[in-house]
Design an enzyme around this catalytic site. Structure first.
Site, short mmCIF file in Angstrom:
data_model
loop_
_atom_site.label_atom_id
_atom_site.label_comp_id
_atom_site.label_asym_id
_atom_site.label_seq_id
_atom_site.Cartn_x
_atom_site.Cartn_y
_atom_site.Cartn_z
N ARG A 125 0.84 -1.21 0.00
CA ARG A 125 0.00 0.00 0.00
C ARG A 125 0.87 1.25 0.00
O ARG A 125 1.89 1.32 0.70
CB ARG A 125 -0.94 0.00 1.22
CG ARG A 125 -2.03 -1.05 1.11
CD ARG A 125 -3.12 -0.83 2.14
NE ARG A 125 -4.13 -1.88 2.07
CZ ARG A 125 -5.16 -1.86 1.24
NH1 ARG A 125 -5.35 -0.84 0.43
NH2 ARG A 125 -6.03 -2.85 1.25
N ASP A 126 0.45 2.24 -0.81
CA ASP A 126 1.14 3.53 -0.85
C ASP A 126 0.95 4.25 0.49
O ASP A 126 -0.13 4.23 1.07
CB ASP A 126 0.57 4.37 -2.01
CG ASP A 126 1.46 5.54 -2.37
OD1 ASP A 126 2.02 5.53 -3.48
OD2 ASP A 126 1.61 6.47 -1.54
N ASN A 138 4.61 6.36 -13.70
CA ASN A 138 5.12 7.71 -13.91
C ASN A 138 6.60 7.64 -14.30
O ASN A 138 7.35 6.83 -13.73
CB ASN A 138 4.98 8.54 -12.63
CG ASN A 138 3.53 8.79 -12.26
OD1 ASN A 138 2.69 8.93 -13.14
ND2 ASN A 138 3.24 8.84 -10.98
N VAL A 184 10.06 8.50 -6.91
CA VAL A 184 10.89 7.38 -6.43
C VAL A 184 11.45 6.68 -7.67
O VAL A 184 10.68 6.20 -8.53
CB VAL A 184 10.08 6.40 -5.56
CG1 VAL A 184 10.96 5.20 -5.17
CG2 VAL A 184 9.55 7.09 -4.31
N HIS A 240 7.68 1.51 -10.49
CA HIS A 240 6.53 1.04 -9.71
C HIS A 240 5.27 1.33 -10.50
O HIS A 240 5.15 2.38 -11.14
CB HIS A 240 6.47 1.71 -8.34
CG HIS A 240 6.66 3.19 -8.37
ND1 HIS A 240 7.90 3.78 -8.49
CD2 HIS A 240 5.76 4.21 -8.34
CE1 HIS A 240 7.76 5.09 -8.52
NE2 HIS A 240 6.47 5.38 -8.44
N MET A 241 4.35 0.41 -10.43
CA MET A 241 3.04 0.57 -11.05
C MET A 241 2.07 0.95 -9.95
O MET A 241 1.96 0.24 -8.94
CB MET A 241 2.65 -0.76 -11.71
CG MET A 241 1.34 -0.72 -12.47
SD MET A 241 1.03 -2.35 -13.20
CE MET A 241 2.03 -2.25 -14.69
N HIS A 242 1.39 2.10 -10.11
CA HIS A 242 0.35 2.48 -9.16
C HIS A 242 -0.94 1.76 -9.54
O HIS A 242 -1.33 1.77 -10.72
CB HIS A 242 0.06 3.98 -9.24
CG HIS A 242 1.19 4.88 -8.84
ND1 HIS A 242 1.24 5.51 -7.62
CD2 HIS A 242 2.30 5.28 -9.51
CE1 HIS A 242 2.33 6.27 -7.56
NE2 HIS A 242 2.99 6.15 -8.70
P1 AMP Z 1 5.85 8.37 -8.02
O1 AMP Z 1 5.50 9.82 -7.71
O2 AMP Z 1 5.15 7.80 -9.20
O3 AMP Z 1 7.35 8.17 -8.05
O4 AMP Z 1 5.28 7.55 -6.79
C1 AMP Z 1 6.00 7.28 -5.64
C2 AMP Z 1 5.00 6.83 -4.61
O5 AMP Z 1 5.69 6.16 -3.58
C3 AMP Z 1 4.22 7.98 -3.96
O6 AMP Z 1 2.83 7.78 -4.19
C4 AMP Z 1 4.59 7.86 -2.48
O7 AMP Z 1 3.50 8.15 -1.64
C5 AMP Z 1 5.01 6.42 -2.37
N1 AMP Z 1 5.95 6.08 -1.31
C6 AMP Z 1 7.14 6.68 -1.04
N2 AMP Z 1 7.76 6.06 -0.02
C7 AMP Z 1 6.95 5.04 0.35
C8 AMP Z 1 7.04 4.03 1.35
N3 AMP Z 1 8.08 3.93 2.18
N4 AMP Z 1 6.01 3.13 1.45
C9 AMP Z 1 4.95 3.22 0.62
N5 AMP Z 1 4.81 4.14 -0.34
C10 AMP Z 1 5.79 5.05 -0.47
#
Ligand code: AMP
Length: 113
Positions: A28-29, A86, A95, A99-101
């Site tokens: 989970r995000d 993204n 990040v 990663h796939m949302h």
């Molecule tokens: P992006 O902006 O597509 O790179 O998405 C990165 C996502 O990672 C964001 O939605 C953050 O809320 C999420 N995120 C960052 N660190 C963590 C973590 N330790 N555990 C879960 N989600 C995270």
């Protein structure tokens, strides 16, 4: 390497995991943008979609399959959901471990902001 998602893969940073297999992890995000917001990541560090090679085709398939499995397990498969990757600044990537949302649980707007 200072990668937060590699630390989750290694078990050094906790995560609310929903699925784990030899190839990918789903958790989970931390900052959910929908009632269900799950990230599906490969275990192997790949910084952005730009770094994917033809040899990674099966891995990207594993990410999609895992997303579908998570959606079914969350009970959102029939109502629907959105999968997002993204890439870099204009894509809003923060990040740099691909990663796939998976976003689900409400009507999502289109086009995205
Ligand atoms: P992006 O902006 O597509 O790179 O998405 C990165 C996502 O990672 C964001 O939605 C953050 O809320 C999420 N995120 C960052 N660190 C963590 C973590 N330790 N555990 C879960 N989600 C995270």
């Amino acid at each position: 390497m200072d990668c937060i998602f590699c630390k989750i893969v290694a078990g050094d940073v906790p995560a609310d995991k929903l699925l784990e297999n030899d190839h990918v992890i789903a958790f989970r995000d931390l900052n959910p943008q929908a009632p269900h917001h799950v990230l599906i990541i490969p275990r192997r560090h790949i910084a952005t979609v730009n770094e994917l090679s033809p040899a990674d085709a099966a891995l990207v398939g594993e990410m999609s399959l895992a997303a579908g499995q998570v959606a079914r397990e969350l009970g959102v498969a029939d109502d629907g959901y959105r999968l997002v990757l993204n890439c870099n600044r204009n894509g809003g990537q923060t990040v740099f471990h691909i990663h796939m949302h998976l976003l689900a649980g409400r009507q999502l707007g289109w086009p995205p902001g």
